[in-house]
Structures are given as structure tokens and as C-alpha cells.
Design a protein around this motif. Sequence first.
Motif, PDB file in Angstrom:
ATOM      1  N   ASP A  91      12.616  32.896  70.518  1.00  0.00           N
ATOM      2  CA  ASP A  91      12.556  34.134  70.464  1.00  0.00           C
ATOM      3  C   ASP A  91      13.455  35.611  71.015  1.00  0.00           C
ATOM      4  N   LEU A  92      13.572  35.007  72.231  1.00  0.00           N
ATOM      5  CA  LEU A  92      15.009  36.634  72.946  1.00  0.00           C
ATOM      6  C   LEU A  92      16.073  36.930  71.861  1.00  0.00           C
ATOM      7  N   ALA A  93      16.883  35.365  71.264  1.00  0.00           N
ATOM      8  CA  ALA A  93      17.929  35.792  70.566  1.00  0.00           C
ATOM      9  C   ALA A  93      17.683  36.665  69.134  1.00  0.00           C
ATOM     10  N   PHE A  94      18.885  37.355  68.700  1.00  0.00           N
ATOM     11  CA  PHE A  94      18.861  38.373  68.184  1.00  0.00           C
ATOM     12  C   PHE A  94      18.725  37.645  66.720  1.00  0.00           C
ATOM     13  N   GLU A  95      19.274  37.050  66.806  1.00  0.00           N
ATOM     14  CA  GLU A  95      18.618  35.994  65.089  1.00  0.00           C
ATOM     15  C   GLU A  95      17.537  35.793  64.568  1.00  0.00           C
ATOM     16  N   ASN A  96      16.435  35.569  65.724  1.00  0.00           N
ATOM     17  CA  ASN A  96      15.482  35.617  65.302  1.00  0.00           C
ATOM     18  C   ASN A  96      14.277  36.717  65.855  1.00  0.00           C
ATOM     19  N   GLN A  97      14.697  37.598  65.628  1.00  0.00           N
ATOM     20  CA  GLN A  97      13.183  39.202  65.883  1.00  0.00           C
ATOM     21  C   GLN A  97      12.761  39.502  64.355  1.00  0.00           C
ATOM     22  N   CYS A 146      21.728  33.569  47.680  1.00  0.00           N
ATOM     23  CA  CYS A 146      20.285  33.298  48.082  1.00  0.00           C
ATOM     24  C   CYS A 146      19.876  32.332  48.996  1.00  0.00           C
ATOM     25  N   GLY A 147      19.021  32.147  49.140  1.00  0.00           N
ATOM     26  CA  GLY A 147      17.916  31.243  50.204  1.00  0.00           C
ATOM     27  C   GLY A 147      17.031  31.030  49.725  1.00  0.00           C
ATOM     28  N   ILE A 148      16.309  29.648  50.567  1.00  0.00           N
ATOM     29  CA  ILE A 148      15.217  29.134  50.247  1.00  0.00           C
ATOM     30  C   ILE A 148      14.933  28.647  51.118  1.00  0.00           C
ATOM     31  N   SER A 149      13.705  29.073  51.943  1.00  0.00           N
ATOM     32  CA  SER A 149      13.287  28.249  52.796  1.00  0.00           C
ATOM     33  C   SER A 149      11.990  28.397  53.048  1.00  0.00           C
ATOM     34  N   TYR A 191      18.582  37.036  56.691  1.00  0.00           N
ATOM     35  CA  TYR A 191      18.424  37.981  57.628  1.00  0.00           C
ATOM     36  C   TYR A 191      18.666  37.849  58.984  1.00  0.00           C
ATOM     37  N   SER A 192      20.114  38.317  59.406  1.00  0.00           N
ATOM     38  CA  SER A 192      20.223  38.233  60.654  1.00  0.00           C
ATOM     39  C   SER A 192      20.655  36.703  60.865  1.00  0.00           C
ATOM     40  N   HIS A 193      21.403  36.366  60.659  1.00  0.00           N
ATOM     41  CA  HIS A 193      21.736  34.566  59.864  1.00  0.00           C
ATOM     42  C   HIS A 193      22.942  34.719  60.976  1.00  0.00           C
ATOM     43  N   PHE A 249       1.044  30.883  62.185  1.00  0.00           N
ATOM     44  CA  PHE A 249       2.370  30.635  62.694  1.00  0.00           C
ATOM     45  C   PHE A 249       3.770  31.475  62.199  1.00  0.00           C
ATOM     46  N   THR A 250       4.884  31.257  62.787  1.00  0.00           N
ATOM     47  CA  THR A 250       6.181  31.893  62.579  1.00  0.00           C
ATOM     48  C   THR A 250       6.939  31.945  61.715  1.00  0.00           C
ATOM     49  N   TYR A 251       7.524  32.782  61.002  1.00  0.00           N
ATOM     50  CA  TYR A 251       8.462  32.304  59.652  1.00  0.00           C
ATOM     51  C   TYR A 251       9.589  33.391  60.513  1.00  0.00           C
ATOM     52  N   ARG A 252      10.698  32.453  60.753  1.00  0.00           N
ATOM     53  CA  ARG A 252      12.069  32.918  60.999  1.00  0.00           C
ATOM     54  C   ARG A 252      13.360  33.659  59.694  1.00  0.00           C
TER      55      ARG A 252
END
Length: 376
Positions: free
Chosen positions: A330-336, A59-62, A302-304, A293-296
Motif C-alpha cells: 500500500d506504499l507503492a506508487f502504483e497502488n495509490q 483497454c483493460g478489464i479487471s 492507472y499508474s501501472h 475491500f480495495t480495488y487497485r
Amino acid sequence: MLTRFDDFPIHQTPDPISTPATGEKDFYERYWFNGYSKAGDMYLGVGTARYPHLGIQDCGISIVHNGVQHAFHASARANSEPTDLGVGPFNLEIIEPMKVCRVVLEPNETGFSADLTFEARTAAIEEPRHHWSDGHRRIMDTTRFTQFGRWHGWIAYDGLRMEIDRTETYGTKDRSWGVRPVAGGDTRGAPQAPRAMGLFFLWAPLHWDDMCSHYQLFEDTLGRPRFHVGAFLPAYDFANDIPGVEDPGVESMHRLEHRLEFEPGSRMIKAATLAMTSLENDARHEIAFEKQFTYRMKGIGYSHPTWPHGAWKGELAMESERWNLAEVDDLAFENQHVQHLMKVRMGDRQGIGVLEQSIFGPYRPYGLEGHVAAPG
């Protein structure tokens, strides 16, 4: 193994309900929610999933507020009773199916805690079955439904406590199940020959004062649609007013369109115009998006890089983290894989919602090449 569900006439195979119909190790059952303030200054994400063949529940909460994203992660051995959705101090309760869910995170060592209730504002809408192959085998085969709602309750993190007001906080429930790649994957067999795989996915559930709208599109590297869904849904003041699991008043759409503008030097969407056309009267509806704004999505796994979905971390593991939005690469895979909180306009209507993007690999219509490179 027998469970409480076996007392209901819902079996689809001769096996007990706890036995998946497929032997795919990546089989999963997922609940996912977002929530955001009407003012556009807060975004909340919640996710939990069960992997029956892996014996894992995570699970996760963010939450994003004041330019910082805070995240709680947990993973544990799955309970033998599938109706028990607990992961350590976390639990998801289905108060009334298709109407009300409650998320509780008891106080714990990470400093995160919460008591949040999601109440449906619309009926559910089923999305088309999703299929995706890597060229050798089907790696994704899922069904999903989307439902719009409101939140109330509270969340505490980093020494702060935020009250969540039902009249000021919209959100979305995403329920999916099937087969989707999880941590590690299947490493058997010959290495796959290099090929130009790509994924272009947009998902835009939006709240308006008098209704909700849904837009979902999956295209291949050439821009050819693989599946899509578009709809206008009647909205209700209270969950008990909703006429059923599905609503006969839903207006279906087709001919989904998109015009995207990207941030300089990345694939992050800066602004967008989406459009779709009514199947009932052929009226075209165009929606303009203004990013807040942007939520990762890595905030809920996801992709963590260290808290991916379906990873074994022991009998129970928990961790919290935070990062400043202005410092994200914003170019890292985990942040796409992200969701952008958006204020929206459609004619005289104003609303709010999210535009999710998952854009990997080449995509000819926007001149995208490589895996995560910015438009040329």
C-alpha cells in the motif's frame, strides 16, 4: 480524414470530426465503467481510451473476487474510424447513446473473455471542467460525466465463468475527454524545480434502493476546493424510463465535507463519513462508509508500471495478471489510485457504491507530508 460522424451536423471546428481541436499529444477520449454485486463480494472494472495524436487505443478489464484481483490488458494501433472501439478481441458497442453499452471480449490467449451489457439507471450528470497545472503548463483539462446503471451478462477468467445478474449488480459509467498526462509525458525543456505538488481527489458514486447519489471533490495541498459536484439523482427501473440525457429531477448539493480514517501505516482509507448540503432546502445529508475491500486501479492501467495508459506496445499486445489483495504494497506508487467497495448508510437508507481516492503529495488537513507517506 473523413469518418461516419462527418455526416452529422455536430462539427465544432472547420476540421473533420476525427481532428481534435487541440494539438496536445495527450488528448484522449475515455470510457470507464465499474460494477459490483449488491452483496459486496465482487467488483468489476472496464476501461478503454483512444489517443488520436498518438495513434493508440488501449483497454483493460479487471475483476476482484474471493480476495484476488485479476486483470486483462490490451493495446493496439487505433482504428482510423473513431466509432470502431475495438482493441484486438475487445470491443465496446454504444447500443443506444446515454442508455445502453455492451462490452465484448472474445476468447483469446489470456484466458479472459466476457459479454457484458451496461443499462443506465439514471440520467447523466456533468462534472465541472477539470484543470490542473504543474506550474509551467496545464497538464490536465478535461470534461467528464457520470451515469449510474446495472450490468448483466457474464465474464470468464482463470478457468472460471461468472454470471452477472441485472437485479444484483450495480455500476457506474464514467465518460471523459480532453487532455490528461499519459505514458512518457513531454520530456522537452528544463527540468522542473522541486516544488510541493499534491492531489487530493475523492469520488463516491452510490446506489440506494430508490435513488443514486454522487460526490466528487478535488482539493489542493492546503485543503482548498478546486472543483466539486454533489447530487441526488432519481433512479429508474428501465433505461427507456429516463426522461432525457439530463434529468430535471436532479437535486444539486454544495458544501461538500469529509472525515477520513486511514489504515495504519498507509494512506489507504479505512472508513469515511462524507456530507453535503442541498441547494434547494439547505438540508445536510451525512453518509457513513464501511469498507468491504480495495480495488487497485492499475488493473485497468492507472499508474501501472508496464501497462500505463497511452503506451505504444506494437500493433497488438495483450497480457493478463493476478495478485492477492492481502499481499499488495500500500506504499507503492502504483497502488495509490484505488477504489474501495463500500457499504453505506444515510439515515434509515442503506446502499452500496465506491469511494475512489487519489491522494498524492502533502495535504495539510490530514497532516500528510511527502509523496505517499502515511499520516504522521
